[in-house]
Design a protein around this motif. Structure first.
Motif, PDB file in Angstrom:
ATOM      1  N   PHE A   7      -1.345   0.517  -1.171  1.00 14.47           N
ATOM      2  CA  PHE A   7      -0.986  -0.252  -3.013  1.00 14.47           C
ATOM      3  C   PHE A   7      -2.225  -1.663  -2.386  1.00 14.47           C
ATOM      4  N   ALA A   8      -2.473  -2.673  -2.960  1.00  6.58           N
ATOM      5  CA  ALA A   8      -2.314  -3.729  -3.276  1.00  6.58           C
ATOM      6  C   ALA A   8      -1.222  -4.234  -3.096  1.00  6.58           C
ATOM      7  N   ASP A   9      -1.785  -4.920  -2.156  1.00  2.00           N
ATOM      8  CA  ASP A   9       0.047  -5.973  -2.401  1.00  2.00           C
ATOM      9  C   ASP A   9       0.741  -6.229  -3.620  1.00  2.00           C
ATOM     10  N   THR A  10      -0.418  -6.455  -4.316  1.00  2.00           N
ATOM     11  CA  THR A  10      -0.211  -7.560  -5.633  1.00  2.00           C
ATOM     12  C   THR A  10      -0.049  -6.509  -6.515  1.00  2.00           C
ATOM     13  N   ASP A  11      -0.130  -4.315  -6.927  1.00  8.16           N
ATOM     14  CA  ASP A  11      -0.527  -4.354  -7.345  1.00  8.16           C
ATOM     15  C   ASP A  11       0.715  -2.643  -7.413  1.00  8.16           C
ATOM     16  N   PRO A  12       1.644  -2.694  -7.341  1.00  2.00           N
ATOM     17  CA  PRO A  12       2.602  -1.710  -7.018  1.00  2.00           C
ATOM     18  C   PRO A  12       2.463  -0.185  -8.187  1.00  2.00           C
ATOM     19  N   GLN A  13       1.750  -0.396  -8.680  1.00  7.75           N
ATOM     20  CA  GLN A  13       1.779   0.587 -10.247  1.00  7.75           C
ATOM     21  C   GLN A  13       0.797   1.885  -9.562  1.00  7.75           C
ATOM     22  N   THR A  14      -0.682   0.627  -8.874  1.00 10.88           N
ATOM     23  CA  THR A  14      -1.836   1.464  -9.255  1.00 10.88           C
ATOM     24  C   THR A  14      -2.215   2.046  -7.716  1.00 10.88           C
ATOM     25  N   PRO A  15      -1.612   3.358  -7.694  1.00 11.71           N
ATOM     26  CA  PRO A  15      -2.170   3.846  -5.669  1.00 11.71           C
ATOM     27  C   PRO A  15      -3.367   3.725  -5.240  1.00 11.71           C
ATOM     28  N   ALA A 111      13.779  11.760   6.917  1.00 13.54           N
ATOM     29  CA  ALA A 111      12.225  11.465   6.436  1.00 13.54           C
ATOM     30  C   ALA A 111      12.625  10.339   6.412  1.00 13.54           C
ATOM     31  N   GLY A 112      12.180   9.359   6.571  1.00 14.98           N
ATOM     32  CA  GLY A 112      11.434   7.996   5.872  1.00 14.98           C
ATOM     33  C   GLY A 112      10.959   7.707   5.774  1.00 14.98           C
ATOM     34  N   VAL A 113      10.884   5.888   4.905  1.00 16.05           N
ATOM     35  CA  VAL A 113       9.519   5.424   4.929  1.00 16.05           C
ATOM     36  C   VAL A 113       9.336   4.582   4.778  1.00 16.05           C
ATOM     37  N   PHE A 114       7.891   4.630   5.542  1.00 14.10           N
ATOM     38  CA  PHE A 114       7.703   2.672   6.601  1.00 14.10           C
ATOM     39  C   PHE A 114       6.975   1.965   5.335  1.00 14.10           C
ATOM     40  N   TYR A 115       7.083   0.807   5.210  1.00 17.17           N
ATOM     41  CA  TYR A 115       5.771   0.453   3.915  1.00 17.17           C
ATOM     42  C   TYR A 115       5.034  -0.447   5.457  1.00 17.17           C
ATOM     43  N   ILE A 116       4.241  -0.385   5.235  1.00 18.92           N
ATOM     44  CA  ILE A 116       3.379  -1.643   6.121  1.00 18.92           C
ATOM     45  C   ILE A 116       2.041  -3.263   5.334  1.00 18.92           C
ATOM     46  N   ARG A 117       2.872  -3.986   5.619  1.00 15.32           N
ATOM     47  CA  ARG A 117       1.786  -4.419   4.830  1.00 15.32           C
ATOM     48  C   ARG A 117       1.356  -5.113   5.672  1.00 15.32           C
ATOM     49  N   THR A 140       3.580  -6.613   9.694  1.00 16.39           N
ATOM     50  CA  THR A 140       4.530  -7.444   8.120  1.00 16.39           C
ATOM     51  C   THR A 140       5.237  -6.204   7.345  1.00 16.39           C
ATOM     52  N   HIS A 141       6.764  -5.621   6.852  1.00 13.52           N
ATOM     53  CA  HIS A 141       7.228  -4.099   7.142  1.00 13.52           C
ATOM     54  C   HIS A 141       8.527  -4.481   6.577  1.00 13.52           C
ATOM     55  N   TRP A 142       8.989  -2.725   5.580  1.00 14.07           N
ATOM     56  CA  TRP A 142      10.351  -2.478   5.365  1.00 14.07           C
ATOM     57  C   TRP A 142      10.574  -1.384   5.504  1.00 14.07           C
ATOM     58  N   PHE A 143      11.669  -0.618   6.096  1.00 10.87           N
ATOM     59  CA  PHE A 143      11.836   1.014   6.258  1.00 10.87           C
ATOM     60  C   PHE A 143      12.837   0.961   4.942  1.00 10.87           C
ATOM     61  N   ASP A 144      12.241   2.537   4.048  1.00  9.12           N
ATOM     62  CA  ASP A 144      13.617   2.885   2.907  1.00  9.12           C
ATOM     63  C   ASP A 144      13.907   4.519   3.510  1.00  9.12           C
ATOM     64  N   MET A 145      15.197   4.666   3.959  1.00 13.18           N
ATOM     65  CA  MET A 145      15.722   6.011   3.651  1.00 13.18           C
ATOM     66  C   MET A 145      15.601   6.539   3.115  1.00 13.18           C
ATOM     67  N   GLY A 146      16.174   6.255   2.133  1.00 20.01           N
ATOM     68  CA  GLY A 146      16.360   6.975   0.489  1.00 20.01           C
ATOM     69  C   GLY A 146      17.469   6.212   0.086  1.00 20.01           C
ATOM     70  N   PRO A 147      17.834   7.101  -1.171  1.00 17.67           N
ATOM     71  CA  PRO A 147      20.138   6.461  -1.585  1.00 17.67           C
ATOM     72  C   PRO A 147      20.784   7.910  -0.598  1.00 17.67           C
ATOM     73  N   ARG A 148      20.160   9.037  -0.201  1.00 16.79           N
ATOM     74  CA  ARG A 148      20.729  10.236   0.341  1.00 16.79           C
ATOM     75  C   ARG A 148      20.147  10.616   1.801  1.00 16.79           C
ATOM     76  N   PRO A 149      20.339   9.441   3.421  1.00 18.00           N
ATOM     77  CA  PRO A 149      19.190   9.134   4.321  1.00 18.00           C
ATOM     78  C   PRO A 149      20.066  10.810   4.701  1.00 18.00           C
ATOM     79  N   LEU A 150      19.031  10.814   5.416  1.00 15.71           N
ATOM     80  CA  LEU A 150      19.360  12.921   5.867  1.00 15.71           C
ATOM     81  C   LEU A 150      17.346  12.580   7.897  1.00 15.71           C
ATOM     82  N   PHE A 151      18.032  12.171   8.225  1.00 15.59           N
ATOM     83  CA  PHE A 151      17.256  12.328   9.682  1.00 15.59           C
ATOM     84  C   PHE A 151      17.701  11.942  10.980  1.00 15.59           C
TER      85      PHE A 151
END
Ligand SMILES: [Fe+2]
Length: 184
Positions: A7-15, A111-117, A140-151
């Motif tokens: 994504f553009a870091d200003t537009d989370p709606q439009t991949p 699984a888990g997601v790294f969001y790298i900016r 610069t990043h954040w990490f989301d393992m989701g609401p039911r983390p499994l990894f």
């Protein structure tokens, strides 16, 4: 399946891009200095395999990486939806941050997601079993393992304080799609 959504870091709606082509993902991340590779276990691992068994199964790959970086310690950590600290664990790195050391993680399972900016873009990278990702120090990043983390993941440390998160104070993570969990 490993996926990348940019994504553009200003537009989370439009991949700008979405792909599950591993070679394409690897190339996109390489272009921003984030190595991604796949490791194969030397033996089939049971879901409840011990840390020792996991490290043994990836012994050659771990040794090669260790020769490159000289880790002080390598361990295996896991998270599952019923873990009493699952919610707390998810929150810990859910806001944008950096580390003074690189963050290297190998996904044994789950699984888990790294969001790298980087360069005005957000690279939403869903890592799954077999993926080794290396975020250089100060990425610069954040990490989301989701609401039911499994990894289950192998973690690599070169400094005892390596994984201290230094939060940027930017609320960008709240504007981007959260990780819902791996598709069934
Ligand atoms: Fe981190």
């Amino acid at each position: 399946m490993t996926t990348l959504t940019v994504f553009a870091d200003t537009d989370p709606q439009t991949p700008l891009l979405h792909t599950d082509d591993f070679d394409a993902i690897q190339a996109e991340l390489a272009a921003i200095g984030v190595p991604l590779q796949r490791w194969t276990a030397s033996e089939q691992l049971a879901p409840d395999a011990s840390s020792e068994t996991v490290l043994k199964a990836y012994e050659g790959s771990v040794a090669a990486l260790n020769a490159k970086y000289g880790f002080q310690s390598v361990d295996v950590m896991g998270m599952h939806p019923d873990h009493p600290q699952a919610g707390e664990a998810r929150q810990k790195f859910l806001a944008e941050h950096v580390h003074h050391d690189f963050e290297i993680r190998f996904f044994v399972d789950g699984a888990g997601v790294f969001y790298i900016r980087k360069n005005g873009k957000v690279y939403m990278t869903e890592c799954t079993a077999g993926d080794l990702i290396e975020l250089p120090a100060h990425t610069t990043h954040w990490f989301d393992m989701g609401p039911r983390p499994l990894f289950k993941a192998i973690r690599f440390f070169t400094q005892p304080e390596g994984w201290v998160g230094h939060f940027t104070g930017d609320a960008i993570a709240t504007r981007f799609p959260a990780y819902a969990g791996a598709a069934a």
